[in-house]
Scaffold this active site. Sequence first.
Site, short mmCIF file in Angstrom:
data_model
loop_
_atom_site.label_atom_id
_atom_site.label_comp_id
_atom_site.label_asym_id
_atom_site.label_seq_id
_atom_site.Cartn_x
_atom_site.Cartn_y
_atom_site.Cartn_z
NE ARG A 27 -4.26 -1.46 0.06
CZ ARG A 27 -4.53 -2.40 -0.98
NH1 ARG A 27 -3.52 -2.52 -1.73
NH2 ARG A 27 -5.58 -3.21 -0.98
CD GLU B 10 -2.70 3.33 -5.33
OE1 GLU B 10 -3.56 2.77 -5.60
OE2 GLU B 10 -1.48 2.74 -5.19
CG HIS C 289 -2.64 -0.62 -6.52
ND1 HIS C 289 -3.45 0.05 -5.56
CD2 HIS C 289 -2.60 -1.97 -6.41
CE1 HIS C 289 -3.59 -0.75 -4.87
NE2 HIS C 289 -3.35 -2.23 -5.55
N GLY D 63 -0.83 -6.96 -8.64
CA GLY D 63 -1.79 -8.20 -8.28
C GLY D 63 -2.60 -8.39 -9.68
N1 LIG Z 1 -0.26 -4.12 -5.41
C1 LIG Z 1 -0.97 -4.85 -5.40
O1 LIG Z 1 -1.70 -5.24 -6.41
C2 LIG Z 1 -1.54 -5.72 -4.15
C3 LIG Z 1 -1.80 -7.15 -4.27
C4 LIG Z 1 -2.10 -7.86 -3.22
C5 LIG Z 1 -2.05 -7.21 -1.73
N2 LIG Z 1 -1.58 -6.06 -1.92
C6 LIG Z 1 -1.33 -5.53 -0.46
O2 LIG Z 1 -0.59 -6.04 0.30
C7 LIG Z 1 -0.88 -6.43 1.63
C8 LIG Z 1 -0.10 -7.66 1.94
O3 LIG Z 1 -0.85 -8.82 1.28
P1 LIG Z 1 -1.03 -10.13 2.04
O4 LIG Z 1 -1.97 -10.95 1.14
O5 LIG Z 1 0.33 -10.58 2.17
O6 LIG Z 1 -1.62 -9.90 3.23
P2 LIG Z 1 -1.63 -10.83 4.45
O7 LIG Z 1 -2.54 -10.16 5.64
O8 LIG Z 1 -1.64 -12.30 4.05
O9 LIG Z 1 -0.17 -10.55 5.16
C9 LIG Z 1 0.40 -9.33 5.79
C10 LIG Z 1 1.24 -9.56 6.69
O10 LIG Z 1 1.83 -8.57 7.45
C11 LIG Z 1 2.04 -8.59 8.58
N3 LIG Z 1 2.51 -7.31 9.31
C12 LIG Z 1 1.36 -6.39 9.73
N4 LIG Z 1 2.19 -5.52 10.30
C13 LIG Z 1 3.34 -5.69 10.16
C14 LIG Z 1 4.43 -4.91 10.41
N5 LIG Z 1 4.28 -3.71 11.04
N6 LIG Z 1 5.77 -5.26 10.38
C15 LIG Z 1 5.85 -6.43 9.55
N7 LIG Z 1 4.68 -7.31 9.14
C16 LIG Z 1 3.59 -6.82 9.51
C17 LIG Z 1 0.95 -9.38 9.10
O11 LIG Z 1 1.46 -10.07 10.41
C18 LIG Z 1 0.65 -10.21 8.18
O12 LIG Z 1 1.46 -11.62 8.24
C19 LIG Z 1 -2.23 -6.35 1.34
O13 LIG Z 1 -2.87 -5.86 2.76
C20 LIG Z 1 -2.88 -5.34 0.36
O14 LIG Z 1 -2.84 -4.13 0.99
C21 LIG Z 1 -1.31 -5.26 -2.87
O1 LIG Z 2 -5.57 -5.63 -2.03
C1 LIG Z 2 -5.24 -6.36 -3.38
O2 LIG Z 2 -5.92 -7.28 -3.60
C2 LIG Z 2 -4.83 -5.66 -4.28
O3 LIG Z 2 -4.10 -4.16 -3.81
C3 LIG Z 2 -5.43 -5.33 -5.61
O4 LIG Z 2 -4.60 -5.57 -6.57
C4 LIG Z 2 -6.13 -4.20 -5.60
O5 LIG Z 2 -7.02 -4.21 -7.00
P1 LIG Z 2 -8.07 -3.20 -7.14
O6 LIG Z 2 -9.31 -3.57 -6.22
O7 LIG Z 2 -7.67 -1.85 -6.66
O8 LIG Z 2 -8.56 -3.49 -8.56
#
Ligand SMILES: NC(=O)c1ccc[n+]([C@@H]2O[C@H](COP(=O)([O-])OP(=O)(O)OC[C@H]3O[C@@H](n4cnc5c(N)ncnc54)[C@H](O)[C@@H]3O)[C@@H](O)[C@H]2O)c1
Ligand SMILES: O=C(O)[C@H](O)[C@H](O)COP(=O)(O)O
Length: 372
Positions: free
Chosen positions: A208, A237, A254, A257
Amino acid sequence: MKIFYDENIPYAKEFFSDFGELVPFAGRELSAEQIKEADVLLVRSITKVNEQLLHLNTSLKFVGTATIGFDHVDQNYLKQRGVVFTNAPGCNAISVAEYVLSALMVMVERLDFDLKTKTIGIVGAGNTGTRLSEKLDAFGINYLLCDPLLEKAGDSRTFSSLKEILGCDIISLHVPITQKGDHRTFHMFDDLLLSELSNQQILINSCRGEVINNQALLQLKKSQKGPHIILDVWENEPNVLTELIPYCEITTAHIAGYSLEGKARGTEMLYQALSKLVNKPIEKQLEQFLPKAEIEYGNQHSQNELFSVKQRVFDVYDVRRDDKIFREQLNIKSFDYLRKNYPVRREFSALELSVQQCWPDTLKNLGFNVKD
Ligand SMILES: NC(=O)c1ccc[n+]([C@@H]2O[C@H](COP(=O)([O-])OP(=O)(O)OC[C@H]3O[C@@H](n4cnc5c(N)ncnc54)[C@H](O)[C@@H]3O)[C@@H](O)[C@H]2O)c1
Ligand SMILES: O=C(O)[C@H](O)[C@H](O)COP(=O)(O)O
């Protein structure tokens, strides 16, 4: 049953048409008036689901977000209303891990280093951090994991402190955005922490935008300091700090994913959750809808493992494509437009490779579909 769904949820019609009437909407434009008769609401991360959106609705039973993150949903409010909520944990974790791997391959080419001599610090060892660590294991690359919450919960993996992570050659962020508590992630990388990083290091943010203070990063880069930067996510964003773009090595909208499989898995997970809620048997599966991948397979082979793997990674996904689109088109099209019109991207598993080719085991462990 009236099902309102974000028009950027792939295969929504295929999965949900048997449930009732389907009404598509544009994610950022949804109004309380528009959804006052919804029974089911299916969103992506750009729709804020809260009292303001739902106060005119009395029929809502289910809200699903086809995403991993759920910081856009007021879960307490839904709970008070007795509305069932689900996200799609892990749906696009492979996609994010493959984005990071592709970005690393680009940096290997650009800075000419041996990835196997580097250590990668993974902050957040949940779904995406874990998928990334598995791919690094497959390729024999060193990494450290930092996740104080999982560590405290008794996860059996070995964890490092954030201080230790700051000493890694490459740092990749995979945490949710949290505003309070001992482990809050909002501006986790603030001016102080960013200034501890050297210009030899690489910092990747695909979780994020608000995890890094973008203004502080810009000031640091302007003073010709700070690490190489790869940003998929941005503060505020869709109104990103465009001034920062020229200071970054790789920039994208972004979309880490946004593999077809990753997005569609999110839809499938919501389908499964809704089916369970209304006691409907699970009759549909993602594989029915995914098209066969049309991936041009390069013919460069090499006894050099890194070279071979890099070619296959780029055959499926070369993040420079998305970086180019972002830099060239952000001024002409909007951030949301680039996301909504994202060109098809598949996961490594969509590329069928023969076992005859170089480094079949490494490629298989990385997730490629290696056929005997
Ligand atoms: N760019 C994209 O397209 C995209 C895609 C998927 C997810 N995301 C983002 O990535 C994040 C992570 O995804 P995920 O599926 O791994 O989530 P998840 O919930 O499976 O894992 C997140 C991990 O972060 C840990 N965490 C929380 N605070 C922390 C800290 N201060 N220091 C270290 N670790 C900490 C949690 O304990 C957890 O294990 C999501 O919350 C989402 O916001 C972005
Ligand atoms: O949280 C997620 O799964 C990712 O950030 C995901 O790629 C967000 O996509 P959006 O919902 O903004 O299309």
